[in-house]
Scaffold this motif. Structure first.
Motif, PDB file in Angstrom:
ATOM      1  N   ASP A 169       0.816  -1.214   0.000  1.00  0.00           N
ATOM      2  CA  ASP A 169       0.000   0.000   0.000  1.00  0.00           C
ATOM      3  C   ASP A 169       0.851   1.266   0.000  1.00  0.00           C
ATOM      4  N   GLY A 170       2.175   1.130  -0.119  1.00  0.00           N
ATOM      5  CA  GLY A 170       3.068   2.280  -0.175  1.00  0.00           C
ATOM      6  C   GLY A 170       3.613   2.716   1.163  1.00  0.00           C
ATOM      7  N   THR A 171       3.195   2.060   2.247  1.00  0.00           N
ATOM      8  CA  THR A 171       3.739   2.393   3.561  1.00  0.00           C
ATOM      9  C   THR A 171       5.216   2.019   3.629  1.00  0.00           C
ATOM     10  N   ILE A 172       6.010   2.901   4.234  1.00  0.00           N
ATOM     11  CA  ILE A 172       7.447   2.682   4.377  1.00  0.00           C
ATOM     12  C   ILE A 172       7.742   2.456   5.856  1.00  0.00           C
ATOM     13  N   GLY A 173       8.312   1.321   6.182  1.00  0.00           N
ATOM     14  CA  GLY A 173       8.661   1.017   7.560  1.00  0.00           C
ATOM     15  C   GLY A 173      10.153   1.163   7.781  1.00  0.00           C
ATOM     16  N   VAL A 174      10.546   1.785   8.880  1.00  0.00           N
ATOM     17  CA  VAL A 174      11.962   1.966   9.242  1.00  0.00           C
ATOM     18  C   VAL A 174      12.234   1.094  10.465  1.00  0.00           C
ATOM     19  N   VAL A 175      13.120   0.110  10.315  1.00  0.00           N
ATOM     20  CA  VAL A 175      13.353  -0.873  11.378  1.00  0.00           C
ATOM     21  C   VAL A 175      14.813  -0.852  11.829  1.00  0.00           C
ATOM     22  N   ASP A 176      15.096  -1.641  12.869  1.00  0.00           N
ATOM     23  CA  ASP A 176      16.450  -1.819  13.421  1.00  0.00           C
ATOM     24  C   ASP A 176      17.011  -0.517  13.987  1.00  0.00           C
ATOM     25  N   TRP A 177      16.636  -0.231  15.239  1.00  0.00           N
ATOM     26  CA  TRP A 177      16.986   1.028  15.878  1.00  0.00           C
ATOM     27  C   TRP A 177      18.027   0.857  16.970  1.00  0.00           C
ATOM     28  N   GLU A 178      18.746  -0.250  16.993  1.00  0.00           N
ATOM     29  CA  GLU A 178      19.670  -0.488  18.099  1.00  0.00           C
ATOM     30  C   GLU A 178      20.861   0.464  18.108  1.00  0.00           C
ATOM     31  N   SER A 179      21.213   1.028  16.935  1.00  0.00           N
ATOM     32  CA  SER A 179      22.385   1.905  16.860  1.00  0.00           C
ATOM     33  C   SER A 179      22.044   3.376  17.029  1.00  0.00           C
ATOM     34  N   SER A 180      20.774   3.709  17.144  1.00  0.00           N
ATOM     35  CA  SER A 180      20.387   5.115  17.151  1.00  0.00           C
ATOM     36  C   SER A 180      20.777   5.793  18.454  1.00  0.00           C
ATOM     37  N   ARG A 181      20.802   7.119  18.392  1.00  0.00           N
ATOM     38  CA  ARG A 181      21.208   7.887  19.562  1.00  0.00           C
ATOM     39  C   ARG A 181      20.655   9.305  19.473  1.00  0.00           C
ATOM     40  N   SER A 182      20.394   9.881  20.621  1.00  0.00           N
ATOM     41  CA  SER A 182      19.991  11.282  20.645  1.00  0.00           C
ATOM     42  C   SER A 182      21.246  12.147  20.522  1.00  0.00           C
ATOM     43  N   GLY A 183      21.052  13.386  20.159  1.00  0.00           N
ATOM     44  CA  GLY A 183      22.196  14.279  20.008  1.00  0.00           C
ATOM     45  C   GLY A 183      23.083  13.925  18.842  1.00  0.00           C
TER      46      GLY A 183
END
Length: 292
Positions: A169-183
């Motif tokens: 349906d055109g939805t885009i999913g963003v997965v795998d957030w273990e490396s993310s960080r604030s700042g």
């Protein structure tokens, strides 16, 4: 990752994904993903883009497991990507939205790498005269960047095409957030995404092809380069960044990812594809433009 056969949920369609660590050394990665998804959740959905919801993270017998909601779709591939703007533009609008929602102007040191720390860490890995020369060339624009009032944003830091799922349906999913960080640094996720998107669109299969793809994406005049320039322009306008920051931000991004490969693969900096991307950026005097 799951793909439903009809695009409609049924009794046999998965409703949650359970992730287990391959070894106890990776327990912290799952805990980080849980915390990061909880941080992202208030800003997760925007337009056609969604992220998983972190449901539960538990430890049993020294092993951590994570439950999160399922994001339907399959990894991006060249075949359904004949009109890249249909995916790139809504994704970039979402990325700018995520940046605005988590934005903070740097006034004190944060948990994210500062430019002097990045250069100092790189100095511990370069060994040849050529590598020292490249690092010396990078120091000028990067130090100038460190003196700017850069906004800091929540950064996913692994925004390759393999971490984006496209549903029917055109939805885009963003997965795998273990490396993310604030700042984190603005535009790093976008640079990383555009480079790997270019590899996919150009069907690059080896280092030489990927370098050609990289240079075409960021400095070419047609094809996917037009999509990339439009993406950079949308991001700059959406986040209120200065165009003159782009080149130095790109150089810092490629240096960081070079060092990530050095530590992960046990190679020299000059053996990393990202090191070649750094050199290419420096050869153009860190001129990354979002206009034709």
């Amino acid at each position: 990752r799951f793909r439903t056969g009809t695009g409609k949920r049924s009794e046999c369609a998965p409703r949650l994904a359970v992730k287990l660590a391959r070894s106890k050394d990776q327990n912290a990665n799952l805990e980080a993903e849980y915390d990061n998804l909880r941080t992202v959740e208030p800003f997760a959905k925007r337009g056609r883009v969604v992220t998983p919801r972190a449901l539960l993270c538990e430890a049993e017998d020294g092993w951590v497991w994570l439950a999160e909601s399922v994001v339907d779709g399959t990894e991006l591939s060249p075949d359904p990507f004949s009109a890249p703007g249909a995916v790139v533009h809504p994704f970039v609008d979402w990325l700018a939205h995520l940046g605005r929602s988590t934005l903070a102007v740097r006034t004190t040191a944060t948990a994210a790498e500062e430019i002097p720390e990045l250069l100092a860490r790189a100095g511990g890995y370069v060994t040849t005269a050529h590598e020292h020369g490249v690092l010396a060339r990078a120091a000028g624009p990067l130090h100038r960047l460190d003196g700017q009032p850069l906004p800091r944003v929540l950064e996913q830091r692994d925004m390759g095409v393999w971490n984006l799922l496209l549903a029917r349906d055109g939805t885009i999913g963003v997965v795998d957030w273990e490396s993310s960080r604030s700042g984190g640094f603005p535009a790093w996720d976008l640079f990383y995404f555009l480079a790997h998107c270019g590899f996919m669109v150009h069907r690059s299969t080896n280092s030489e092809d990927r370098m050609n793809s990289f240079e075409s994406t960021f400095w070419g005049g047609r094809g996917f380069a037009s999509t990339a320039r439009a993406a950079l322009r949308r991001y700059l306008l959406g986040l209120g960044l200065r165009e003159e920051w782009l080149g130095a931000l790109a150089a810092a991004c490629w240096l960081h990812h070079s060092l990530s490969e050095v530590t992960r693969l046990g190679i020299r900096p000059s053996q990393s594809l990202f090191w070649g991307m750094l050199i290419s950026t420096l050869d153009r005097d860190c001129r990354v433009r979002c206009t034709a």
